[in-house]
Motif scaffolding. Structure first.
Motif, short mmCIF file in Angstrom:
data_model
loop_
_atom_site.label_atom_id
_atom_site.label_comp_id
_atom_site.label_asym_id
_atom_site.label_seq_id
_atom_site.Cartn_x
_atom_site.Cartn_y
_atom_site.Cartn_z
N THR A 65 0.88 -1.17 0.00
CA THR A 65 0.00 0.00 0.00
C THR A 65 0.92 1.22 0.00
O THR A 65 1.80 1.34 0.85
CB THR A 65 -0.92 0.03 1.23
OG1 THR A 65 -1.79 -1.09 1.19
CG2 THR A 65 -1.75 1.31 1.25
N CYS A 74 1.24 9.60 -7.53
CA CYS A 74 0.41 8.42 -7.29
C CYS A 74 -0.08 7.84 -8.63
O CYS A 74 -0.08 6.61 -8.82
CB CYS A 74 -0.78 8.77 -6.40
SG CYS A 74 -0.34 8.98 -4.65
N ALA A 75 -0.50 8.70 -9.54
CA ALA A 75 -0.93 8.22 -10.86
C ALA A 75 0.22 7.54 -11.58
O ALA A 75 0.04 6.51 -12.26
CB ALA A 75 -1.48 9.39 -11.68
N THR A 77 2.78 5.97 -10.20
CA THR A 77 3.01 4.67 -9.57
C THR A 77 1.94 3.67 -9.97
O THR A 77 2.24 2.49 -10.24
CB THR A 77 3.06 4.82 -8.04
OG1 THR A 77 4.11 5.73 -7.69
CG2 THR A 77 3.31 3.49 -7.36
N ARG A 78 0.69 4.10 -10.03
CA ARG A 78 -0.39 3.19 -10.47
C ARG A 78 -0.14 2.67 -11.87
O ARG A 78 -0.36 1.48 -12.15
CB ARG A 78 -1.74 3.92 -10.43
CG ARG A 78 -2.29 4.17 -9.04
CD ARG A 78 -3.74 4.62 -9.11
NE ARG A 78 -4.14 5.22 -7.84
CZ ARG A 78 -4.18 6.52 -7.61
NH1 ARG A 78 -3.85 7.39 -8.58
NH2 ARG A 78 -4.54 6.98 -6.44
N ARG A 79 0.28 3.55 -12.77
CA ARG A 79 0.54 3.12 -14.16
C ARG A 79 1.65 2.06 -14.20
O ARG A 79 1.52 1.04 -14.89
CB ARG A 79 0.94 4.33 -15.01
CG ARG A 79 -0.21 5.24 -15.37
CD ARG A 79 0.18 6.21 -16.48
NE ARG A 79 1.28 7.08 -16.10
CZ ARG A 79 1.12 8.26 -15.51
NH1 ARG A 79 -0.10 8.71 -15.23
NH2 ARG A 79 2.17 9.01 -15.20
N LEU A 81 2.63 0.04 -11.77
CA LEU A 81 2.16 -1.20 -11.16
C LEU A 81 1.23 -1.95 -12.11
O LEU A 81 1.30 -3.19 -12.21
CB LEU A 81 1.44 -0.90 -9.85
CG LEU A 81 2.32 -0.56 -8.65
CD1 LEU A 81 1.48 -0.05 -7.49
CD2 LEU A 81 3.13 -1.78 -8.20
N ALA A 82 0.37 -1.21 -12.81
CA ALA A 82 -0.55 -1.87 -13.75
C ALA A 82 0.21 -2.55 -14.88
O ALA A 82 -0.20 -3.61 -15.37
CB ALA A 82 -1.53 -0.84 -14.31
N HIS A 90 -1.96 -4.46 -5.16
CA HIS A 90 -1.25 -3.27 -4.69
C HIS A 90 -2.15 -2.04 -4.76
O HIS A 90 -2.78 -1.77 -5.78
CB HIS A 90 0.01 -3.06 -5.54
CG HIS A 90 0.85 -4.30 -5.62
ND1 HIS A 90 1.59 -4.77 -4.55
CD2 HIS A 90 1.06 -5.17 -6.63
CE1 HIS A 90 2.21 -5.88 -4.90
NE2 HIS A 90 1.91 -6.14 -6.16
N LEU A 91 -2.17 -1.30 -3.66
CA LEU A 91 -3.02 -0.12 -3.53
C LEU A 91 -2.15 1.13 -3.50
O LEU A 91 -1.13 1.17 -2.82
CB LEU A 91 -3.84 -0.21 -2.24
CG LEU A 91 -4.71 0.99 -1.87
CD1 LEU A 91 -5.84 1.17 -2.88
CD2 LEU A 91 -5.28 0.83 -0.46
N VAL A 92 -2.57 2.16 -4.24
CA VAL A 92 -1.90 3.45 -4.23
C VAL A 92 -2.94 4.51 -3.90
O VAL A 92 -3.98 4.60 -4.57
CB VAL A 92 -1.24 3.77 -5.58
CG1 VAL A 92 -0.52 5.12 -5.52
CG2 VAL A 92 -0.27 2.67 -5.98
N ARG A 93 -2.67 5.32 -2.88
CA ARG A 93 -3.64 6.33 -2.44
C ARG A 93 -2.97 7.68 -2.26
O ARG A 93 -1.84 7.76 -1.77
CB ARG A 93 -4.27 5.92 -1.09
CG ARG A 93 -5.14 4.71 -1.14
CD ARG A 93 -5.72 4.38 0.21
NE ARG A 93 -6.36 5.51 0.85
CZ ARG A 93 -7.02 5.44 2.01
NH1 ARG A 93 -7.10 4.29 2.66
NH2 ARG A 93 -7.58 6.50 2.53
#
Length: 238
Positions: A65, A74-75, A77-79, A81-82, A90-93
């Motif tokens: 997380t 955050c965006a 990191t999400r990209r 991870l995807a 995996h969670l990104v906040r």
């Protein structure tokens, strides 16, 4: 030439291209401490920045997380991870490390690497990290040392403070932690890199208005050589 002392409040984490050999070395040190000690796979990366440590944790099979105050990072990191770990584990906040909004005792380990110096209320942040860490869990914190070394680079980076070992220990104890080790890292070569390479390169970059091509990136071979040399610091750490 741009006066870097006028640049307080800039957050270096918004410039992922500045993550270099010293950053990689610090993350390796974090992993060396974390992996043998963590009692489980649930890891909070508090103040995750551009997500480089999150990706390394995910690649090791840990469930991450990641919290950061920057929606853009955050965006980012999400990209990543995807693309690399599309298993949905995996969670990104976007969030504040002093007000996490996460459940009590929900993590086996918490990492706050070069984060507390950016936080207005670092005591509140440590209290939050203690709250979300399970009993028997592991906290890994890295912060910049020596208040007397605070200068224009700290201002540029958005650092509110530097720490002493004694002061860091007192903060950890006040938040409820029982510190096992409070050690120094990054001497002598990491400090030499900071003084002889990073600071001059940053001055040139700022003088050029932040242009990415102001100095040109180092070669991959040069980065690998510097990264390998920094391991000498491991031998003299205390």
């Amino acid at each position: 030439m741009t006066d870097p002392t006028d640049l307080g409040g800039h957050d270096w984490g918004s410039a992922p291209d500045l993550y270099g050999p010293r950053h990689d070395y610090r993350e390796s040190l974090v992993l060396r401490e974390l992996l043998p000690a963590t009692p489980g796979p649930r890891i909070l990366n508090a103040g995750a920045g551009a997500g480089s440590l999150t990706l390394r944790l995910a690649a090791l099979g840990l469930r991450t997380t990641s919290i950061d105050a920057s929606p853009e990072l955050c965006a980012h990191t999400r990209r990543l991870l995807a693309e690399r770990h599309p298993d949905g584990r995996h969670l990104v906040r976007v969030g504040d490390v002093a007000r996490l909004g996460l459940s009590d005792a929900s993590f086996d380990a918490v990492v706050a690497a070069e984060v507390l110096e950016h936080v207005e209320d670092d005591d509140a942040a440590l209290t939050e990290l203690f709250r979300v860490l399970r009993p028997g869990g592991v906290l890994i914190v890295t912060v910049p040392l020596d208040p007397f070394r605070y200068d224009w680079v700290d201002l540029w980076a958005g650092h509110r403070r530097r720490y002493t070992r004694e002061g860091m220990t007192e903060r950890l104890v006040a938040a409820g932690f029982v510190p096992e080790r409070v050690t120094r890292w990054g001497f002598p070569l990491s400090r030499l890199f900071h003084e002889a390479v990073f600071r001059p390169a940053l001055r040139r970059r700022l003088a050029a208005g932040g242009a990415d091509g102001a100095t040109g990136p180092p070669s991959a071979a040069a980065r690998r050589l510097v990264r390998a040399a920094l391991e000498i610091d491991t031998l003299v750490g205390d």
